[in-house]
Each structure stands twice: as structure tokens, then as C-alpha cells.
Motif scaffolding. Structure first.
Motif, short mmCIF file in Angstrom:
data_model
loop_
_atom_site.label_atom_id
_atom_site.label_comp_id
_atom_site.label_asym_id
_atom_site.label_seq_id
_atom_site.Cartn_x
_atom_site.Cartn_y
_atom_site.Cartn_z
N GLN A 1 0.83 -1.29 0.30
CA GLN A 1 0.01 0.14 -0.13
C GLN A 1 0.96 1.31 0.17
O GLN A 1 2.00 1.02 0.49
CB GLN A 1 -1.08 -0.37 1.17
CG GLN A 1 -1.43 0.30 1.08
CD GLN A 1 -3.17 0.78 2.13
OE1 GLN A 1 -3.22 0.10 2.66
NE2 GLN A 1 -3.39 1.54 2.31
N VAL A 2 0.16 2.39 -0.78
CA VAL A 2 1.42 3.88 -0.89
C VAL A 2 1.33 3.77 0.42
O VAL A 2 0.32 4.13 0.86
CB VAL A 2 0.31 4.59 -1.84
CG1 VAL A 2 -0.84 4.50 -1.18
CG2 VAL A 2 1.49 5.63 -2.15
N GLN A 3 2.44 4.47 1.17
CA GLN A 3 3.17 5.28 1.83
C GLN A 3 2.99 6.68 1.97
O GLN A 3 2.86 7.59 0.83
CB GLN A 3 3.56 5.19 2.69
CG GLN A 3 4.01 3.14 3.42
CD GLN A 3 5.23 3.04 3.74
OE1 GLN A 3 5.66 3.71 4.10
NE2 GLN A 3 4.54 1.60 4.82
N LEU A 4 1.69 7.52 2.45
CA LEU A 4 2.00 9.46 2.21
C LEU A 4 2.64 10.21 3.58
O LEU A 4 2.65 9.33 4.72
CB LEU A 4 0.37 9.88 2.52
CG LEU A 4 0.00 8.83 1.34
CD1 LEU A 4 -1.32 9.14 1.66
CD2 LEU A 4 0.19 9.32 -0.27
N VAL A 5 3.84 10.82 3.56
CA VAL A 5 4.44 11.70 4.46
C VAL A 5 4.57 13.38 4.27
O VAL A 5 4.31 13.50 3.13
CB VAL A 5 5.87 11.22 4.74
CG1 VAL A 5 6.58 12.43 5.78
CG2 VAL A 5 6.19 9.84 4.50
N GLU A 6 3.62 13.60 5.66
CA GLU A 6 3.41 15.50 5.12
C GLU A 6 4.49 15.77 6.00
O GLU A 6 4.43 15.28 6.80
CB GLU A 6 1.63 15.07 5.70
CG GLU A 6 1.12 14.69 5.08
CD GLU A 6 0.06 14.10 6.04
OE1 GLU A 6 -0.84 12.99 6.47
OE2 GLU A 6 1.17 13.04 6.87
N SER A 7 5.04 17.12 5.46
CA SER A 7 5.24 18.40 5.77
C SER A 7 5.21 19.30 6.12
O SER A 7 3.84 20.16 4.66
CB SER A 7 7.13 18.12 5.08
OG SER A 7 7.21 18.27 4.29
N GLY A 8 5.49 20.68 6.06
CA GLY A 8 5.02 21.60 6.16
C GLY A 8 4.35 22.95 7.18
O GLY A 8 4.61 23.71 7.17
N GLY A 9 3.97 21.36 7.99
CA GLY A 9 3.20 22.61 8.86
C GLY A 9 3.80 23.04 10.62
O GLY A 9 5.24 23.71 10.01
N GLY A 10 3.44 23.76 10.73
CA GLY A 10 3.89 25.15 11.84
C GLY A 10 3.21 25.97 12.33
O GLY A 10 2.13 25.79 12.29
N LEU A 11 3.19 26.60 12.92
CA LEU A 11 3.47 28.41 13.57
C LEU A 11 3.37 29.10 12.98
O LEU A 11 4.02 29.45 12.40
CB LEU A 11 3.78 28.57 15.24
CG LEU A 11 3.27 29.76 15.86
CD1 LEU A 11 1.98 29.98 16.26
CD2 LEU A 11 4.00 29.86 17.18
#
Length: 114
Positions: free
Chosen positions: A1-11
Motif C-alpha cells: 500500500q502506498v505510504q504518505l508523508v506530510e510536511s510543512g506545518g507549523g505556527l
């Protein structure tokens, strides 16, 4: 199954911008529609934006005109540009491939506060 990784969040302060990115482990954008959801504390997970394999986009009313979803097939990424952020946009944002029964990332936290 495909794996997804998010980035870019913050305050970020109200009125500011962020760009979230979701990287897939393999080519998915030609197979699945891609989605961004979010979940604020105490709330249910809600759909924010979607993009079909053909590039058609759709947005929740509460983000129309402020958020933009886009894909980069060469990089296997789907991004979400967040502009004119409001405190009520504070949430964990999740990337999804293929719908509710599809693949989910681990989420990235966006906090909008002064």
C-alpha cells in the motif's frame, strides 16, 4: 500500500501563509484522487480539498479562495497552499490517497495564533 508523508506545518500568525506537502512512496497521482483533510481538537475530521487524476479540484466552502491544492507527478507530491490563515484553521492536516478507505499520512500540525 502506498505510504504518505506530510510536511510543512507549523505556527503562523493570522493572515499568514503555509505550504503543506505530501510525498507518496510511489506513483499514485495517476491512479488515485488525492485529498487533504483536517481535524481540530474535539472535532471530527473534515475534508478540505481534493484533486482528481485529471486535475479537477474541489474545496470546502470554508477554504475557498484561500487554499489551493496542486500536484507534481514527477515528484509524487500533492501540496496544499494555505493563505489568509485564520485561528479556526488550526488543526492537524492529513493527506489521503483514494478516499476514506485509502492510505493516510501521519498528519502535520498547523497552528494559527498571534
Amino acid at each position: 500500500q502506498v505510504q504518505l508523508v506530510e510536511s510543512g506545518g507549523g505556527l503562523v500568525q493570522p493572515g499568514g501563509s503555509l505550504r503543506l506537502s505530501c510525498t507518496a512512496s510511489r506513483s499514485t497521482l495517476s491512479i488515485y484522487a488525492m485529498y487533504w483533510y483536517r481535524q481540530a481538537p474535539g472535532n471530527q475530521r473534515e475534508l478540505v480539498a481534493s484533486i482528481t487524476r485529471r486535475g479537477s479540484t474541489n474545496y470546502a466552502d470554508f477554504v475557498k479562495g484561500r487554499f489551493t491544492i496542486s500536484t507534481d507527478n514527477a515528484k509524487n507530491t500533492v501540496d496544499l497552499q494555505l493563505n489568509s490563515l485564520k485561528p479556526e484553521d488550526t488543526a492537524v492536516y492529513y493527506c489521503n490517497a483514494g478516499g476514506l478507505n485509502g492510505a493516510w499520512g501521519q498528519g502535520t500540525l498547523v497552528t494559527v495564533s498571534s
